[in-house]
Design a protein around this motif. Sequence first.
Motif, PDB file in Angstrom:
ATOM      1  N   TYR A  41      35.618  22.374  29.117  1.00 25.91           N
ATOM      2  CA  TYR A  41      34.909  22.075  27.878  1.00 25.91           C
ATOM      3  C   TYR A  41      35.301  23.079  26.812  1.00 25.91           C
ATOM      4  O   TYR A  41      35.482  24.254  27.081  1.00 25.91           O
ATOM      5  CB  TYR A  41      33.396  22.109  28.090  1.00 25.91           C
ATOM      6  N   GLU A  65      25.546  22.363  34.441  1.00 27.01           N
ATOM      7  CA  GLU A  65      26.727  23.229  34.383  1.00 27.01           C
ATOM      8  C   GLU A  65      27.599  22.897  33.170  1.00 27.01           C
ATOM      9  O   GLU A  65      28.130  23.792  32.509  1.00 27.01           O
ATOM     10  CB  GLU A  65      27.549  23.076  35.668  1.00 27.01           C
ATOM     11  N   GLU A  66      27.711  21.611  32.843  1.00 30.62           N
ATOM     12  CA  GLU A  66      28.507  21.205  31.688  1.00 30.62           C
ATOM     13  C   GLU A  66      27.877  21.708  30.390  1.00 30.62           C
ATOM     14  O   GLU A  66      28.574  22.202  29.502  1.00 30.62           O
ATOM     15  CB  GLU A  66      28.639  19.681  31.642  1.00 30.62           C
ATOM     16  N   ILE A  67      26.560  21.603  30.287  1.00 25.39           N
ATOM     17  CA  ILE A  67      25.867  22.070  29.084  1.00 25.39           C
ATOM     18  C   ILE A  67      26.023  23.576  28.946  1.00 25.39           C
ATOM     19  O   ILE A  67      26.286  24.090  27.856  1.00 25.39           O
ATOM     20  CB  ILE A  67      24.385  21.647  29.118  1.00 25.39           C
ATOM     21  N   LYS A  83      25.323  14.860  30.295  1.00 29.41           N
ATOM     22  CA  LYS A  83      25.947  16.087  30.802  1.00 29.41           C
ATOM     23  C   LYS A  83      25.081  16.706  31.887  1.00 29.41           C
ATOM     24  O   LYS A  83      23.860  16.688  31.810  1.00 29.41           O
ATOM     25  CB  LYS A  83      26.125  17.108  29.671  1.00 29.41           C
ATOM     26  N   GLU A  84      25.748  17.266  32.879  1.00 29.28           N
ATOM     27  CA  GLU A  84      25.047  18.009  33.914  1.00 29.28           C
ATOM     28  C   GLU A  84      24.754  19.414  33.394  1.00 29.28           C
ATOM     29  O   GLU A  84      25.354  19.872  32.420  1.00 29.28           O
ATOM     30  CB  GLU A  84      25.910  18.072  35.172  1.00 29.28           C
ATOM     31  N   ILE A 115      35.480  24.855  33.054  1.00 34.48           N
ATOM     32  CA  ILE A 115      35.654  23.517  33.628  1.00 34.48           C
ATOM     33  C   ILE A 115      36.177  22.514  32.606  1.00 34.48           C
ATOM     34  O   ILE A 115      36.053  21.317  32.764  1.00 34.48           O
ATOM     35  CB  ILE A 115      34.366  22.990  34.303  1.00 34.48           C
ATOM     36  N   CYS A 136      28.511  25.368  30.002  1.00 34.59           N
ATOM     37  CA  CYS A 136      29.890  25.618  29.575  1.00 34.59           C
ATOM     38  C   CYS A 136      30.090  25.300  28.099  1.00 34.59           C
ATOM     39  O   CYS A 136      30.793  26.029  27.395  1.00 34.59           O
ATOM     40  CB  CYS A 136      30.874  24.825  30.431  1.00 34.59           C
ATOM     41  N   LEU A 137      29.479  24.229  27.626  1.00 34.85           N
ATOM     42  CA  LEU A 137      29.587  23.897  26.204  1.00 34.85           C
ATOM     43  C   LEU A 137      28.974  24.998  25.348  1.00 34.85           C
ATOM     44  O   LEU A 137      29.551  25.407  24.336  1.00 34.85           O
ATOM     45  CB  LEU A 137      28.888  22.565  25.916  1.00 34.85           C
ATOM     46  N   GLU A 158      36.295  26.598  28.018  1.00 33.36           N
ATOM     47  CA  GLU A 158      35.488  27.121  29.113  1.00 33.36           C
ATOM     48  C   GLU A 158      36.076  26.696  30.450  1.00 33.36           C
ATOM     49  O   GLU A 158      36.914  25.819  30.523  1.00 33.36           O
ATOM     50  CB  GLU A 158      34.044  26.631  28.982  1.00 33.36           C
ATOM     51  N   ARG A 190      30.592   9.812  30.260  1.00 34.85           N
ATOM     52  CA  ARG A 190      30.475  11.189  29.803  1.00 34.85           C
ATOM     53  C   ARG A 190      29.259  11.427  28.920  1.00 34.85           C
ATOM     54  O   ARG A 190      29.066  12.506  28.407  1.00 34.85           O
ATOM     55  CB  ARG A 190      31.745  11.600  29.033  1.00 34.85           C
TER      56      ARG A 190
END
Length: 168
Positions: free
Chosen positions: A115, A25-27, A22-23, A113, A29-30, A111, A19
């Motif tokens: 996060y 999309e993950e960033i 981060k991809e 996904i 969402c964060l 969020e 983990r």
Amino acid sequence: AERLKLQLVPTESLVESLRAVKEKEEITCLIKAVELAEAALEYIAGELHPGMKEKEVAWKIEKFLREKGSESVPFDIIVSSGPNAALPHAKPTERLLSHSEPIVIDLGALEEIGYFDDLNFPFKGSLSNSTLNAFIGFSREYCRALRDRISDLFEEANPEIRDNEDLQ
């Protein structure tokens, strides 16, 4: 019924290493989760007044988060005041907010996904405009520091982050 034979195997840093990067999309969402949590703090700071119950404040925060797009709340929102503010993981009660007492608010926004951002803000003083402005200013500084750190990660000499076109 047949029983499964399982063997537990100790690991070290298995999940953490998976983990760490981060991809894009993950960033995103964060960042959205941070912005939503910050907006909830700004909203509730404008609503706080002496005589409100801790439970009422927690409900207003949860309602705001859900109406503004939080998938759910990742944990029970904590609002504690006076002597309750000294309790770790306090549950909101029927206790009324009053002047010149500390108030602790711990909230999170989830969020899409999975996060979330967890903001915990103790503040002390009367429920006046200057106190509320200081409280909002503190949350903004916290969120700015988080955003700056994320930006720094992209600029550091870490080739996994710096050279990944998907993350740019």
